[in-house]
Design a protein around this motif. Sequence first.
Motif, PDB file in Angstrom:
ATOM      1  N   CYS A  50       0.828  -1.208   0.000  1.00 38.45           N
ATOM      2  CA  CYS A  50       0.000   0.000   0.000  1.00 38.45           C
ATOM      3  C   CYS A  50       0.862   1.258   0.000  1.00 38.45           C
ATOM      4  O   CYS A  50       0.378   2.338  -0.272  1.00 38.45           O
ATOM      5  N   GLN A  52       2.060   3.045   2.259  1.00 39.03           N
ATOM      6  CA  GLN A  52       1.828   4.067   3.289  1.00 39.03           C
ATOM      7  C   GLN A  52       3.140   4.401   3.994  1.00 39.03           C
ATOM      8  O   GLN A  52       3.331   5.514   4.472  1.00 39.03           O
ATOM      9  N   ILE A  68      -1.596  11.512  -0.926  1.00 39.53           N
ATOM     10  CA  ILE A  68      -1.562  10.141  -0.401  1.00 39.53           C
ATOM     11  C   ILE A  68      -2.316   9.167  -1.311  1.00 39.53           C
ATOM     12  O   ILE A  68      -1.972   7.987  -1.387  1.00 39.53           O
ATOM     13  N   ASP A  69      -3.319   9.659  -2.027  1.00 36.09           N
ATOM     14  CA  ASP A  69      -4.076   8.756  -2.897  1.00 36.09           C
ATOM     15  C   ASP A  69      -3.242   8.223  -4.071  1.00 36.09           C
ATOM     16  O   ASP A  69      -3.529   7.159  -4.619  1.00 36.09           O
ATOM     17  N   SER A  72      -1.616   4.531  -4.010  1.00 36.34           N
ATOM     18  CA  SER A  72      -2.278   3.248  -4.246  1.00 36.34           C
ATOM     19  C   SER A  72      -2.088   2.766  -5.680  1.00 36.34           C
ATOM     20  O   SER A  72      -2.583   1.718  -6.058  1.00 36.34           O
TER      21      SER A  72
END
Lengths: 296, 376
Positions: A50, A52, A68-69, A72
């Motif tokens: 992911c 993150q 942040i999107d 993905s």
Amino acid sequence: MSQSRRNFLKAMGAASLTAVGAKNAKATPKNVLSDDRFGVLVDTTVCIGCRQCEYACKVEHDLPAGNIDDYSDRSVFEHMRRPDHTALTVVNGYPSEKDKQQQVTVKVQCMHCDHPACVSACIVGAISKQENGAVIWDESRCIGCRYCMVACPFQIPAFEYHKAIEPKIMKCDLCYETRTSKGQPPACVEACPTEALIFGKRYELIQIAHERIRKNPDRYYDHVFGEHEVGGTSWLYLGSQDFSKLGFPDLGTKPAPGATEPIQHAIFKFFVPPVALYALLGGIMWLGKQNREEEE
Amino acid sequence: MKRLIELLGLLLILGQFALAQRIGHHAQFPLRCDECHYCKKPTYNEPCLKICPDFIREGITVHHSVEDAPTLLIIDTLQSKYAPSVFTHRLHAQMGEMLGGCESCHHHNPPGKVRPCIECHKPKRDLNDLSRPSLKGAYHQLCINCHRSWDSDWSKTSDCYFCHPKAGESLSQTPEQLAELAKKRHPAPKTPELFVLKSDYEEAPLVTFRHKEHVFTFGLQCKSCHQDNACADCHRSPTKEKSVSLEHDNCLPCHQTAIDENCEHCHDNKEKPAFDHAKTGWPLKPFHKKLTCQTCHKDQVEFQPLNTDCNTCHKTNWQPGTFNHSMTGVKLDENHAEIDCETCHLNRKFNKKPDCSECHESKSFPKDVPGKLINR
């Protein structure tokens, strides 16, 4: 005010003695291999890619992190990436041997070796291993020689080539200043939603890793990468397949500085280079003098 | 002085004995200390026990059906970045029934009823017990086991929003939508009729596995065989060819595959016919045909012949006035309806052929019928 040559030498001697004394008092030898040193266990069978951790790392180190999107997007796994001056950690994807439809995702960053080659190679002592396990870089000492980049067996340290003034060596610092020196987990570990990353005492993590292999022999490849590699690293990895198929180099268990250090240290022992240099220069001068005398 | 030394010695021996007993008690478990204790030197006052030690594998002992499971769970214990996520619990429980049952998620459950995740997995990670994930880690590790294949096979992203609505919206579903979600059910899976598989046993290579028969006749549940399967094993993109393979281990729970003489039970040179109860010497009449095996062969895995006497299962005392004879497929005429059972069924042996010789000289069942045959 006149100062005699004798007084000047006396004062200098006293000053250098106090300096040496102060240095000795400060430099209690660090126990960089203490039992309490920290590490991070990465269970790549739990990692979902992911990214993150990449985002959290950039935020923690004041690097441009973007949206942040965007993290993905799995198309980044089509090419292998290395940590660089814009990202101190990256996640790579490798084909899974157990399930053709799946990818094994592996986070890459500085391994924080127990016997770091970068520390050994640094001629000014700008890189040091801390008692809590972190290998950190000191901006004020670095002269930008980039020996650490060549020495690192994992090719981790990066350099800000584009900066003319004060370029930095960029690598994972295990969030030493902001977190791990206070016993808190690094930013990436805290961000990991699946807890594929576990922060804790290195010896405990090794126990947990072997326990997981023992309980799930089908899930794990029977090896903890980093337990013995290059003399042991703070970051430890569990995987579902041979680590050479997860982008890890085959480095053996001998500490990386083992080969270069004795040669380097032998050369620099007992002031050999300056003595040899001055002897050479003296010899040339002497020869020159001889020649001049002969000409006269 | 001498006495004092003797007393001290005695105390020492007693102390040793007490210590030895404690160790002796613990030594009964084939365990390492750190499987139950998270600290190095546990004491009686501070045993530093792990919450759910792994050796308690007994698991759930108080079971309930899927229909009794909670329908929806709103997971909002951890919400910093995302809005609460709605977990269709009963739908997932139903899917779990096709795999490992409740235990596929409620693992390491202490003996008793099903416990919620939060009882062992606390919101904040316990740094003394690094091997146990926190609640967030536990949720993700569990969900992602199945959902990661969903992600990589179909959506090609690791999108968090599939489960987590973006923060800012309190609960994105309206009550009507929630009610709709609560009703959601997994469609019943298609049950294949049979597989004829080729084994490397040369003498009789063909193995006929009648899947439907195992489910509907023998009453096996999905989870009795599909415990180790993943959702993706069926929900693959159509490009993946489906292959069926059976190992001896798959059949072992019911069939003695290890014993050499049993080979022909499954292996043959041709497709084996379906199981016929008549071959056991007890053809199933219409009524018994509807029952599952376990109704009569209770608690049996390897089916053994039962006593065919009706009283073995039927504990009622059948009498002409109370027993509806039409149940058997023979509607008695007026004359026969009034006579005692024993007149035809000698010694009340209802499993034997009825005898007409008491009243008729040359009549016999089934050639002659004491009434008329009916289709039940």
